[in-house]
Design a protein around this motif. Structure first.
Motif, PDB file in Angstrom:
ATOM      1  N   LEU A  39      74.624  16.392 -55.083  1.00 10.19           N
ATOM      2  CA  LEU A  39      74.612  16.867 -56.473  1.00 10.19           C
ATOM      3  C   LEU A  39      75.596  16.090 -57.344  1.00 10.19           C
ATOM      4  O   LEU A  39      75.300  15.791 -58.498  1.00 10.19           O
ATOM      5  CB  LEU A  39      74.918  18.365 -56.525  1.00 10.19           C
ATOM      6  CG  LEU A  39      73.811  19.280 -56.032  1.00 10.19           C
ATOM      7  CD1 LEU A  39      74.296  20.720 -55.952  1.00 10.19           C
ATOM      8  CD2 LEU A  39      72.591  19.178 -56.931  1.00 10.19           C
ATOM      9  N   ILE A  40      76.751  15.760 -56.793  1.00  6.37           N
ATOM     10  CA  ILE A  40      77.723  14.961 -57.548  1.00  6.37           C
ATOM     11  C   ILE A  40      77.120  13.601 -57.886  1.00  6.37           C
ATOM     12  O   ILE A  40      77.175  13.141 -59.035  1.00  6.37           O
ATOM     13  CB  ILE A  40      79.035  14.798 -56.754  1.00  6.37           C
ATOM     14  CG1 ILE A  40      79.765  16.130 -56.671  1.00  6.37           C
ATOM     15  CG2 ILE A  40      79.937  13.737 -57.391  1.00  6.37           C
ATOM     16  CD1 ILE A  40      80.906  16.155 -55.662  1.00  6.37           C
ATOM     17  N   GLY A  43      74.416  13.981 -60.501  1.00  2.36           N
ATOM     18  CA  GLY A  43      75.006  14.190 -61.822  1.00  2.36           C
ATOM     19  C   GLY A  43      75.510  12.892 -62.433  1.00  2.36           C
ATOM     20  O   GLY A  43      75.261  12.594 -63.598  1.00  2.36           O
ATOM     21  N   TYR A  44      76.201  12.087 -61.618  1.00  3.08           N
ATOM     22  CA  TYR A  44      76.683  10.796 -62.118  1.00  3.08           C
ATOM     23  C   TYR A  44      75.519   9.856 -62.418  1.00  3.08           C
ATOM     24  O   TYR A  44      75.569   9.090 -63.384  1.00  3.08           O
ATOM     25  CB  TYR A  44      77.647  10.147 -61.121  1.00  3.08           C
ATOM     26  CG  TYR A  44      79.040  10.719 -61.187  1.00  3.08           C
ATOM     27  CD1 TYR A  44      79.780  10.652 -62.357  1.00  3.08           C
ATOM     28  CD2 TYR A  44      79.616  11.322 -60.078  1.00  3.08           C
ATOM     29  CE1 TYR A  44      81.063  11.176 -62.419  1.00  3.08           C
ATOM     30  CE2 TYR A  44      80.898  11.845 -60.135  1.00  3.08           C
ATOM     31  CZ  TYR A  44      81.617  11.773 -61.306  1.00  3.08           C
ATOM     32  OH  TYR A  44      82.881  12.289 -61.370  1.00  3.08           O
ATOM     33  N   GLY A  47      74.005  10.972 -65.769  1.00  3.51           N
ATOM     34  CA  GLY A  47      74.899  10.551 -66.856  1.00  3.51           C
ATOM     35  C   GLY A  47      74.851   9.053 -67.086  1.00  3.51           C
ATOM     36  O   GLY A  47      74.838   8.588 -68.229  1.00  3.51           O
ATOM     37  N   ALA A  86      74.357  17.233 -69.207  1.00  2.00           N
ATOM     38  CA  ALA A  86      73.697  17.843 -68.049  1.00  2.00           C
ATOM     39  C   ALA A  86      74.197  17.217 -66.748  1.00  2.00           C
ATOM     40  O   ALA A  86      74.494  17.920 -65.783  1.00  2.00           O
ATOM     41  CB  ALA A  86      72.185  17.699 -68.165  1.00  2.00           C
ATOM     42  N   GLY A  87      74.314  15.902 -66.725  1.00  6.34           N
ATOM     43  CA  GLY A  87      74.825  15.226 -65.538  1.00  6.34           C
ATOM     44  C   GLY A  87      76.257  15.630 -65.238  1.00  6.34           C
ATOM     45  O   GLY A  87      76.623  15.863 -64.077  1.00  6.34           O
ATOM     46  N   ALA A  88      77.079  15.735 -66.280  1.00  6.27           N
ATOM     47  CA  ALA A  88      78.475  16.150 -66.089  1.00  6.27           C
ATOM     48  C   ALA A  88      78.555  17.573 -65.553  1.00  6.27           C
ATOM     49  O   ALA A  88      79.350  17.859 -64.647  1.00  6.27           O
ATOM     50  CB  ALA A  88      79.239  16.046 -67.411  1.00  6.27           C
ATOM     51  N   VAL A  90      76.311  19.201 -63.730  1.00  4.48           N
ATOM     52  CA  VAL A  90      75.889  19.211 -62.328  1.00  4.48           C
ATOM     53  C   VAL A  90      77.010  18.684 -61.435  1.00  4.48           C
ATOM     54  O   VAL A  90      77.339  19.277 -60.403  1.00  4.48           O
ATOM     55  CB  VAL A  90      74.593  18.384 -62.130  1.00  4.48           C
ATOM     56  CG1 VAL A  90      74.290  18.172 -60.654  1.00  4.48           C
ATOM     57  CG2 VAL A  90      73.421  19.075 -62.815  1.00  4.48           C
ATOM     58  N   ALA A  91      77.619  17.577 -61.826  1.00  5.82           N
ATOM     59  CA  ALA A  91      78.705  16.993 -61.027  1.00  5.82           C
ATOM     60  C   ALA A  91      79.908  17.935 -60.966  1.00  5.82           C
ATOM     61  O   ALA A  91      80.483  18.142 -59.893  1.00  5.82           O
ATOM     62  CB  ALA A  91      79.114  15.638 -61.593  1.00  5.82           C
ATOM     63  N   TYR A  92      80.290  18.523 -62.110  1.00  2.92           N
ATOM     64  CA  TYR A  92      81.416  19.458 -62.121  1.00  2.92           C
ATOM     65  C   TYR A  92      81.134  20.665 -61.227  1.00  2.92           C
ATOM     66  O   TYR A  92      82.009  21.121 -60.491  1.00  2.92           O
ATOM     67  CB  TYR A  92      81.712  19.959 -63.539  1.00  2.92           C
ATOM     68  CG  TYR A  92      82.616  19.070 -64.338  1.00  2.92           C
ATOM     69  CD1 TYR A  92      83.852  18.654 -63.845  1.00  2.92           C
ATOM     70  CD2 TYR A  92      82.260  18.645 -65.606  1.00  2.92           C
ATOM     71  CE1 TYR A  92      84.686  17.841 -64.587  1.00  2.92           C
ATOM     72  CE2 TYR A  92      83.090  17.839 -66.359  1.00  2.92           C
ATOM     73  CZ  TYR A  92      84.299  17.445 -65.837  1.00  2.92           C
ATOM     74  OH  TYR A  92      85.128  16.640 -66.575  1.00  2.92           O
TER      75      TYR A  92
END
Length: 128
Positions: A39-40, A43-44, A47, A86-88, A90-92
């Motif tokens: 998921l990290i 997310g990246y 982004g 959205a990517g941030a 998910v990563a967070y």
């Protein structure tokens, strides 16, 4: 909002360091860590895709008339209004689960809330 994001990010790192030093959190299972890592990375990747697809991508919201600013509707913007956010998010969300860091969930939720408020601040409500 930027100072709150900075404060939240620093708080996440501080709590992570103290948690690692003192071993406050229980270990997560291997499959959960792998899911969190996936998921990290997703997310990246989202982004980064937004950054590549939108030459106007910026942390500061402004109309860039000197660069011929226009609405971008290709790439990830076909599906999402703000793929960078959205990517941030998910990563967070996945970050506390990758290392042994369950105490990082509250400060991570704080950073996510600030991102959501930052994204929605100053926009008129669709109904009025």
């Amino acid at each position: 909002m930027a100072p709150l994001l900075g404060l939240g990010g620093a708080l996440v790192l501080l709590v992570a360091g103290l948690d690692r030093l003192w071993g406050w959190s229980p270990a997560f299972s291997g499959p959960l860590k792998l899911l969190a890592l996936a998921l990290i990375l997703a997310g990246y990747a989202l982004g980064s895709y937004a950054l590549i697809a939108n030459r106007f991508f910026s942390g500061t919201v402004r109309i860039q008339t000197e660069r011929g600013h226009h609405v971008v509707s290709s790439g990830p913007y076909r599906w999402l209004r703000h793929p960078g956010y959205a990517g941030a998010l998910v990563a967070y969300l996945a970050t506390p689960f990758f290392p042994r860091f369950s105490l990082g969930i509250p400060p991570t939720l704080f950073v996510m809330a600030v991102l959501v408020v930052r994204n929605c601040a100053g926009r008129p409500h669709p109904a009025g």
